[in-house]
Design an enzyme around this catalytic site. Structure first.
Site, PDB file in Angstrom:
ATOM      1  N   GLU A  82      -5.059   2.051   2.704  1.00 33.72           N
ATOM      2  CA  GLU A  82      -5.023   0.842   3.522  1.00 33.72           C
ATOM      3  C   GLU A  82      -5.179   1.161   4.997  1.00 33.72           C
ATOM      4  O   GLU A  82      -5.854   0.439   5.737  1.00 33.72           O
ATOM      5  CB  GLU A  82      -3.697   0.096   3.284  1.00 33.72           C
ATOM      6  CG  GLU A  82      -3.636  -1.300   3.905  1.00 33.72           C
ATOM      7  CD  GLU A  82      -3.071  -1.337   5.320  1.00 33.72           C
ATOM      8  OE1 GLU A  82      -3.047  -2.417   5.936  1.00 33.72           O
ATOM      9  OE2 GLU A  82      -2.652  -0.268   5.826  1.00 33.72           O
ATOM     10  N   GLU A  83      -4.550   2.251   5.436  1.00 29.57           N
ATOM     11  CA  GLU A  83      -4.503   2.562   6.865  1.00 29.57           C
ATOM     12  C   GLU A  83      -5.855   3.007   7.435  1.00 29.57           C
ATOM     13  O   GLU A  83      -5.994   3.148   8.647  1.00 29.57           O
ATOM     14  CB  GLU A  83      -3.458   3.651   7.125  1.00 29.57           C
ATOM     15  CG  GLU A  83      -2.022   3.252   6.798  1.00 29.57           C
ATOM     16  CD  GLU A  83      -1.443   2.206   7.734  1.00 29.57           C
ATOM     17  OE1 GLU A  83      -2.162   1.740   8.644  1.00 29.57           O
ATOM     18  OE2 GLU A  83      -0.268   1.844   7.560  1.00 29.57           O
ATOM     19  N   HIS A  93       4.015   2.646  12.941  1.00 26.08           N
ATOM     20  CA  HIS A  93       3.087   3.738  13.191  1.00 26.08           C
ATOM     21  C   HIS A  93       3.705   4.813  14.092  1.00 26.08           C
ATOM     22  O   HIS A  93       3.073   5.324  15.015  1.00 26.08           O
ATOM     23  CB  HIS A  93       1.767   3.219  13.765  1.00 26.08           C
ATOM     24  CG  HIS A  93       0.916   2.538  12.736  1.00 26.08           C
ATOM     25  ND1 HIS A  93      -0.455   2.597  12.734  1.00 26.08           N
ATOM     26  CD2 HIS A  93       1.244   1.796  11.645  1.00 26.08           C
ATOM     27  CE1 HIS A  93      -0.932   1.912  11.705  1.00 26.08           C
ATOM     28  NE2 HIS A  93       0.101   1.417  11.029  1.00 26.08           N
ATOM     29  N   HIS A  95       0.820  -1.214   0.000  1.00 26.87           N
ATOM     30  CA  HIS A  95       0.000   0.000   0.000  1.00 26.87           C
ATOM     31  C   HIS A  95       0.849   1.256   0.000  1.00 26.87           C
ATOM     32  O   HIS A  95       1.914   1.325   0.615  1.00 26.87           O
ATOM     33  CB  HIS A  95      -1.034  -0.010   1.123  1.00 26.87           C
ATOM     34  CG  HIS A  95      -0.508   0.044   2.529  1.00 26.87           C
ATOM     35  ND1 HIS A  95      -0.182   1.218   3.168  1.00 26.87           N
ATOM     36  CD2 HIS A  95      -0.305  -0.934   3.445  1.00 26.87           C
ATOM     37  CE1 HIS A  95       0.215   0.971   4.406  1.00 26.87           C
ATOM     38  NE2 HIS A  95       0.154  -0.334   4.604  1.00 26.87           N
ATOM     39  N   ASP A 116       3.463  -6.429   3.318  1.00 27.77           N
ATOM     40  CA  ASP A 116       3.271  -5.336   4.270  1.00 27.77           C
ATOM     41  C   ASP A 116       4.362  -5.422   5.333  1.00 27.77           C
ATOM     42  O   ASP A 116       5.351  -6.141   5.172  1.00 27.77           O
ATOM     43  CB  ASP A 116       1.871  -5.415   4.883  1.00 27.77           C
ATOM     44  CG  ASP A 116       1.303  -4.056   5.272  1.00 27.77           C
ATOM     45  OD1 ASP A 116       2.064  -3.220   5.807  1.00 27.77           O
ATOM     46  OD2 ASP A 116       0.099  -3.819   5.057  1.00 27.77           O
ATOM     47  N   ASP A 160       6.106   1.463   6.416  1.00 28.84           N
ATOM     48  CA  ASP A 160       4.756   0.912   6.366  1.00 28.84           C
ATOM     49  C   ASP A 160       3.919   1.828   5.462  1.00 28.84           C
ATOM     50  O   ASP A 160       3.405   2.837   5.932  1.00 28.84           O
ATOM     51  CB  ASP A 160       4.171   0.836   7.771  1.00 28.84           C
ATOM     52  CG  ASP A 160       2.763   0.258   7.818  1.00 28.84           C
ATOM     53  OD1 ASP A 160       2.281  -0.238   6.789  1.00 28.84           O
ATOM     54  OD2 ASP A 160       2.149   0.319   8.906  1.00 28.84           O
TER      55      ASP A 160
END
Length: 361
Positions: A214-215, A325, A68, A237, A182
């Protein structure tokens, strides 16, 4: 300064690009630039996911390799009278990793530097100092003296905000530090898979995909998979390693540098047994290292892809990534390269009969 080879330069360009969910234009353009020389055609879904196709045999099985494009970040929601910005998180954030982080506000007229601020601890009472500071009480300081000045910088509600962290090769050059690993690492792997297949014969139609949003709910995976209607999907991922202080083996087993992670279970999908056994069988035969993992509290694009049409046998292959994250994450280059090697080897071994056998497993 470390001189970057082609793969590292690509990863730098991808991770330095700014693109929160719904604002993926910059990383999408970077991915297009790198993948286009190895694709027979490029198309897009209606949300902006990039779909690059490489045809081995025109009537061969459709193999989707997806990472992504979006990264976790923030969105401006308000400008107060003193020129401070209120914001909304876009994607999952933990408040303890946010304070005092440098950010970039991306406006239609250019980029504006800023920092995430809050009330200083010196004026909080003892009980308040013991508690994590809440995101709703944070703001972004862009050095404006008033709302009017902030507006004159070009800032307005809806603008994207991203953390600042330049791509860095660490002292041990196997370790790579950047924001947005990510999941720009997944996009890099999709590019490298098509690159490795450029002059290779295989009986499949391969799709290297950069999905959007995606997130915030695996949205681009949903639309891209409807466009492709794949027969097999491999989602690439990032995953959680267990090799930093404080993590027990019960919480996470994987280590950086020990191979890509084969996700057997997560909150969005139970790994398809046939695909799992096929991929690990190829890895075992070729001596490519891998690690098993389960992530009961997370998910990947596979969670939506496997529900497309009549159902798509799918597997998530992840790269162990420290500090997910946050503004800065770390991966190991060997895991990146072994993921490419494994996926390319799997595609070369797939054909109509193998796909049918996997589907019925």
């Amino acid at each position: 300064m470390v001189e970057l080879d082609q793969s590292l330069q690509m990863l730098k360009d991808l991770t330095d690009a700014k693109g929160i969910p719904g604002n993926e234009a910059e990383p999408r353009q970077v991915m297009k630039t790198y993948i286009e020389p190895f694709a027979d055609q490029i198309q897009y879904d209606g949300l902006g996911s990039l779909i690059a196709e490489k045809v081995g045999e025109a009537d061969g099985p459709k193999i989707m390799v997806a990472g992504h494009l979006d990264e976790v970040g923030f969105m401006v929601t308000q400008i107060d009278e003193k020129g401070f910005l209120r914001f909304q998180t876009v994607g999952g954030w933990w408040s303890q990793v946010m304070l005092a982080q440098r950010v970039t506000v991306v406006t239609n007229s250019g980029e504006v530097p800023g920092v995430i601020g809050s009330k200083p601890p010196h004026i909080l009472d003892a009980d308040a100092r013991k508690k994590p500071f809440e995101i709703k009480d944070m703001f972004i300081d862009i050095g404006a003296e008033s709302k009017e000045e902030a507006q004159s910088f070009g800032v307005r509600p809806g603008d994207m905000v991203v953390p600042v962290c330049d791509f860095t090769v660490m002292k041990n050059p196997k370790y790579l530090l950047a924001k947005a690993l990510d999941n720009r690492i997944g996009c890099a792997i999709a590019i490298d898979v098509l690159k490795q297949l450029k002059n290779e014969a295989h009986p499949n139609r391969v799709y290297g995909v950069g999905t959007v949003q995606e997130e915030v709910g695996l949205r681009g995976a949903t639309t891209a998979a409807h466009v492709i209607q794949p027969d097999i999907a491999l989602t690439v991922d990032t995953g959680i390693p267990g090799d930093t202080p404080g993590i027990t083996e019960k919480e996470a087993l994987s280590e950086l540098g020990k191979g890509p992670q084969i996700i057997i279970y997560d909150a969005s999908m139970v790994a398809h047994k046939g695909v799992r056994d096929f991929v690990t069988g190829v890895a075992d035969k070729l001596g490519i290292p891998y690690q098993f993992d389960a992530v009961p509290g997370g998910g990947t694009d596979s969670g939506k892809i496997h529900l497309t049409g009549k159902g798509v046998p799918s597997l998530s292959i992840t790269i162990a990534t420290r500090y997910l994250h946050t503004a800065a994450s770390i991966i190991h280059r060997d895991d990146y390269e072994n993921a490419v090697k494994l996926i390319v080897a799997c595609i070369k071994e797939l054909d109509k009969e193998k796909v049918q056998a996997i589907t019925l497993d």
